[in-house]
Scaffold this motif. Structure first.
Motif, PDB file in Angstrom:
ATOM      1  N   UNK A 128       0.716  -1.137   0.254  1.00 35.42           N
ATOM      2  CA  UNK A 128       0.130  -0.062  -0.095  1.00 35.42           C
ATOM      3  C   UNK A 128       1.001   1.281   0.099  1.00 35.42           C
ATOM      4  N   UNK A 129       1.899   1.217   0.814  1.00 34.05           N
ATOM      5  CA  UNK A 129       2.780   2.232   0.875  1.00 34.05           C
ATOM      6  C   UNK A 129       3.591   2.731  -0.403  1.00 34.05           C
ATOM      7  N   UNK A 130       3.926   1.642  -1.197  1.00 35.29           N
ATOM      8  CA  UNK A 130       4.612   1.730  -2.757  1.00 35.29           C
ATOM      9  C   UNK A 130       3.563   2.199  -3.373  1.00 35.29           C
ATOM     10  N   UNK A 131       2.243   2.169  -3.414  1.00 33.57           N
ATOM     11  CA  UNK A 131       1.113   2.766  -4.166  1.00 33.57           C
ATOM     12  C   UNK A 131       1.316   3.942  -3.837  1.00 33.57           C
ATOM     13  N   UNK A 132       1.053   4.522  -2.508  1.00 34.64           N
ATOM     14  CA  UNK A 132       0.753   6.037  -2.107  1.00 34.64           C
ATOM     15  C   UNK A 132       2.089   6.878  -2.416  1.00 34.64           C
ATOM     16  N   UNK A 133       3.260   6.229  -2.514  1.00 36.78           N
ATOM     17  CA  UNK A 133       4.532   6.796  -2.785  1.00 36.78           C
ATOM     18  C   UNK A 133       4.755   7.024  -4.559  1.00 36.78           C
ATOM     19  N   UNK A 134       3.566   6.580  -5.149  1.00 39.27           N
ATOM     20  CA  UNK A 134       3.385   6.883  -6.618  1.00 39.27           C
ATOM     21  C   UNK A 134       4.023   5.620  -7.586  1.00 39.27           C
ATOM     22  N   UNK A 135       4.408   4.597  -6.899  1.00 36.80           N
ATOM     23  CA  UNK A 135       4.835   3.582  -7.806  1.00 36.80           C
ATOM     24  C   UNK A 135       3.965   3.202  -9.047  1.00 36.80           C
ATOM     25  N   UNK A 136       4.349   2.925 -10.178  1.00 36.81           N
ATOM     26  CA  UNK A 136       4.023   2.362 -11.395  1.00 36.81           C
ATOM     27  C   UNK A 136       4.425   1.167 -11.918  1.00 36.81           C
ATOM     28  N   UNK A 137       5.581   0.828 -11.593  1.00 39.13           N
ATOM     29  CA  UNK A 137       6.467  -0.409 -12.194  1.00 39.13           C
ATOM     30  C   UNK A 137       5.456  -1.927 -11.674  1.00 39.13           C
ATOM     31  N   UNK A 138       5.555  -2.588 -12.234  1.00 31.58           N
ATOM     32  CA  UNK A 138       4.900  -3.922 -11.947  1.00 31.58           C
ATOM     33  C   UNK A 138       5.613  -4.567 -10.549  1.00 31.58           C
ATOM     34  N   UNK A 139       5.141  -5.195  -9.762  1.00 35.14           N
ATOM     35  CA  UNK A 139       5.820  -5.893  -8.739  1.00 35.14           C
ATOM     36  C   UNK A 139       5.792  -7.140  -8.835  1.00 35.14           C
ATOM     37  N   UNK A 140       6.783  -8.147  -8.749  1.00 30.89           N
ATOM     38  CA  UNK A 140       6.648  -9.501  -8.909  1.00 30.89           C
ATOM     39  C   UNK A 140       6.723 -10.245  -7.445  1.00 30.89           C
ATOM     40  N   UNK A 141       5.810 -10.904  -6.998  1.00 28.04           N
ATOM     41  CA  UNK A 141       5.860 -11.535  -5.776  1.00 28.04           C
ATOM     42  C   UNK A 141       5.918 -13.320  -5.984  1.00 28.04           C
ATOM     43  N   UNK A 142       6.811 -13.691  -5.589  1.00 31.43           N
ATOM     44  CA  UNK A 142       6.965 -15.133  -5.598  1.00 31.43           C
ATOM     45  C   UNK A 142       6.569 -15.670  -4.057  1.00 31.43           C
ATOM     46  N   UNK A 143       5.738 -16.369  -3.866  1.00 29.59           N
ATOM     47  CA  UNK A 143       4.824 -16.865  -2.665  1.00 29.59           C
ATOM     48  C   UNK A 143       3.923 -18.051  -2.686  1.00 29.59           C
ATOM     49  N   UNK A 144       3.669 -18.586  -1.504  1.00 29.78           N
ATOM     50  CA  UNK A 144       2.678 -19.680  -1.599  1.00 29.78           C
ATOM     51  C   UNK A 144       1.390 -18.909  -2.096  1.00 29.78           C
ATOM     52  N   UNK A 145       0.598 -19.910  -2.764  1.00 32.72           N
ATOM     53  CA  UNK A 145      -0.640 -19.216  -3.269  1.00 32.72           C
ATOM     54  C   UNK A 145      -1.489 -18.567  -2.256  1.00 32.72           C
ATOM     55  N   UNK A 146      -1.363 -19.161  -0.979  1.00 33.95           N
ATOM     56  CA  UNK A 146      -2.238 -18.411   0.037  1.00 33.95           C
ATOM     57  C   UNK A 146      -2.137 -17.099   0.197  1.00 33.95           C
ATOM     58  N   UNK A 147      -0.932 -16.516   0.025  1.00 33.00           N
ATOM     59  CA  UNK A 147      -0.310 -15.195  -0.059  1.00 33.00           C
ATOM     60  C   UNK A 147      -1.159 -14.171  -1.122  1.00 33.00           C
ATOM     61  N   UNK A 148      -1.445 -14.810  -2.469  1.00 30.23           N
ATOM     62  CA  UNK A 148      -2.285 -14.193  -3.358  1.00 30.23           C
ATOM     63  C   UNK A 148      -3.660 -14.115  -2.911  1.00 30.23           C
ATOM     64  N   UNK A 149      -4.266 -15.329  -2.275  1.00 28.14           N
ATOM     65  CA  UNK A 149      -5.641 -15.167  -1.835  1.00 28.14           C
ATOM     66  C   UNK A 149      -5.743 -14.209  -0.683  1.00 28.14           C
ATOM     67  N   UNK A 150      -5.040 -14.078   0.323  1.00 28.75           N
ATOM     68  CA  UNK A 150      -4.770 -12.985   1.335  1.00 28.75           C
ATOM     69  C   UNK A 150      -4.921 -11.596   0.653  1.00 28.75           C
ATOM     70  N   UNK A 151      -4.025 -11.420  -0.173  1.00 28.62           N
ATOM     71  CA  UNK A 151      -3.893 -10.012  -0.952  1.00 28.62           C
ATOM     72  C   UNK A 151      -5.358  -9.721  -1.536  1.00 28.62           C
ATOM     73  N   UNK A 152      -5.915 -10.537  -2.067  1.00 27.77           N
ATOM     74  CA  UNK A 152      -7.069 -10.422  -2.937  1.00 27.77           C
ATOM     75  C   UNK A 152      -8.364 -10.055  -1.908  1.00 27.77           C
ATOM     76  N   UNK A 153      -8.192 -10.708  -0.616  1.00 32.64           N
ATOM     77  CA  UNK A 153      -9.349 -10.512   0.346  1.00 32.64           C
ATOM     78  C   UNK A 153      -8.976  -9.177   0.936  1.00 32.64           C
ATOM     79  N   UNK A 154      -7.678  -8.631   1.191  1.00 34.20           N
ATOM     80  CA  UNK A 154      -7.215  -7.571   1.654  1.00 34.20           C
ATOM     81  C   UNK A 154      -7.873  -6.361   0.860  1.00 34.20           C
ATOM     82  N   UNK A 155      -7.785  -6.567  -0.371  1.00 33.46           N
ATOM     83  CA  UNK A 155      -8.136  -5.490  -1.514  1.00 33.46           C
ATOM     84  C   UNK A 155      -9.767  -5.316  -1.291  1.00 33.46           C
ATOM     85  N   UNK A 156     -10.251  -6.614  -1.175  1.00 37.17           N
ATOM     86  CA  UNK A 156     -11.928  -6.444  -1.220  1.00 37.17           C
ATOM     87  C   UNK A 156     -12.181  -5.837  -0.086  1.00 37.17           C
TER      88      UNK A 156
END
Length: 325
Positions: free
Chosen positions: A77-105
């Protein structure tokens, strides 16, 4: 070639001198860097270490336990608030993506840059981050799926073939400069190709950054080619014997005996139980490793910075020394 900045070296919970897990890795002479794990408070450590979220290229999460990932959402979130535009690569267990999607929601988190999730369990070969860095996941043994990440850095150096230039009687000056810049040149009515006038040498180093793990020998194959292992040494052996196998961590003795058995040249011990966070506790971990390992090793502090050079030599270039702060 590679520099390592420890942002957090505690296991489980933070203390006054050590935050929970986080490690910044970058290639020398480059602003780009990789983050391995992001425990709670990692973004504060990033600020204190004067690292830029704009230059963060990839985040690797070893496993889903909170002391390794609870700081991830705030950091993104802080990276976005600081104006980041470049893609971010996240290598992680699939549960991290599920958590991220729930947090966004549920928290209305909107990021002005794309996230590219790579399921660590699905990566069957090293991920090429760029022409200089590749990331290889290695499965470990813990209460949940846990991974190490093998980081390979490749460095190619080009220098003028002075003997060849002299043999062809090419005068110093602009033509030599053009060759140094990678250009073909015209001389005596013919084209001389750049590759015929330079000498290229390629060097590489390989470091393994482990997540939580109670079986160091799972890294035996990869350690045959490694210059450095960074590994969980949560307890001394005596404390681990009392705690039992349930937490599924390694002792300093276990790790030391393993790296001695595979003749690994360098070890950095991290992920220390809070019972070892004072100077005496750190010395206890140090002494147990020294009893069983004859290579070079360090017990990491928060804000320690290490450099692994192109010859595979490891140097502490800046010490955090938490008990002196």
């Amino acid at each position: 070639m590679l520099q390592f900045t420890f942002l957090g070296t505690s296991s489980g919970v933070p203390s006054l001198t050590r935050n929970v897990s986080g490690l910044a890795i970058h290639l020398n002479k480059s602003k780009d860097w990789i983050l391995v794990d992001a425990g709670e408070g990692t973004q504060h450590r990033i600020q204190q270490a004067k690292l830029s979220l704009q230059h963060l290229k990839a985040i690797c999460i070893t496993h889903v336990h909170g002391d390794h990932c609870y700081g991830l959402m705030g950091l993104l979130a802080s990276a976005g608030m600081n104006g980041r535009k470049e893609p971010m690569i996240i290598i992680a267990p699939k549960e991290i993506q599920q958590w991220f999607e729930a947090t966004c929601q549920f928290t209305e988190l909107f990021l002005p840059y794309p996230i590219e999730f790579l399921d660590v369990n699905a990566l069957t070969q090293p991920y090429e981050l760029n022409e200089s860095i590749s990331i290889e996941p290695i499965q470990l043994s813990h209460r949940v799926e846990s991974y190490a990440f093998g980081i390979k850095a490749i460095q190619t150096q080009r220098k003028l073939n002075v003997e060849k230039l002299a043999q062809l009687e090419i005068p110093k000056g602009k033509l030599w400069g053009d060759v140094q810049q990678g250009q073909n040149i015209e001389w005596n009515g013919r084209t001389i190709f750049n590759q015929d006038l330079v000498i290229e040498t390629t060097q590489q180093v390989y470091a393994i950054v482990g997540g939580d793990n109670d079986q160091p020998n799972l890294l035996a194959q990869q350690c045959k080619n490694a210059d450095l292992l960074i590994h969980d040494t949560t307890y001394t052996q005596a404390v681990l014997d009392k705690v039992g196998a349930g937490p599924m961590h390694s002792s300093a003795k276990m790790v030391a005996e393993f790296v001695e058995s595979v003749k690994l040249p360098h070890l950095i011990a991290t992920h220390l139980s809070p019972r070892y966070h004072d100077e005496q506790g750190i010395q206890t971990i140090h002494d147990e490793i020294a009893q069983h390992y004859r290579g070079q090793f360090f017990v990491a502090n928060d804000f320690d910075r290490y450099e692994l050079n192109a010859d595979g030599d490891l140097t502490l270039i800046d010490s955090g020394k938490p008990w002196e702060k």
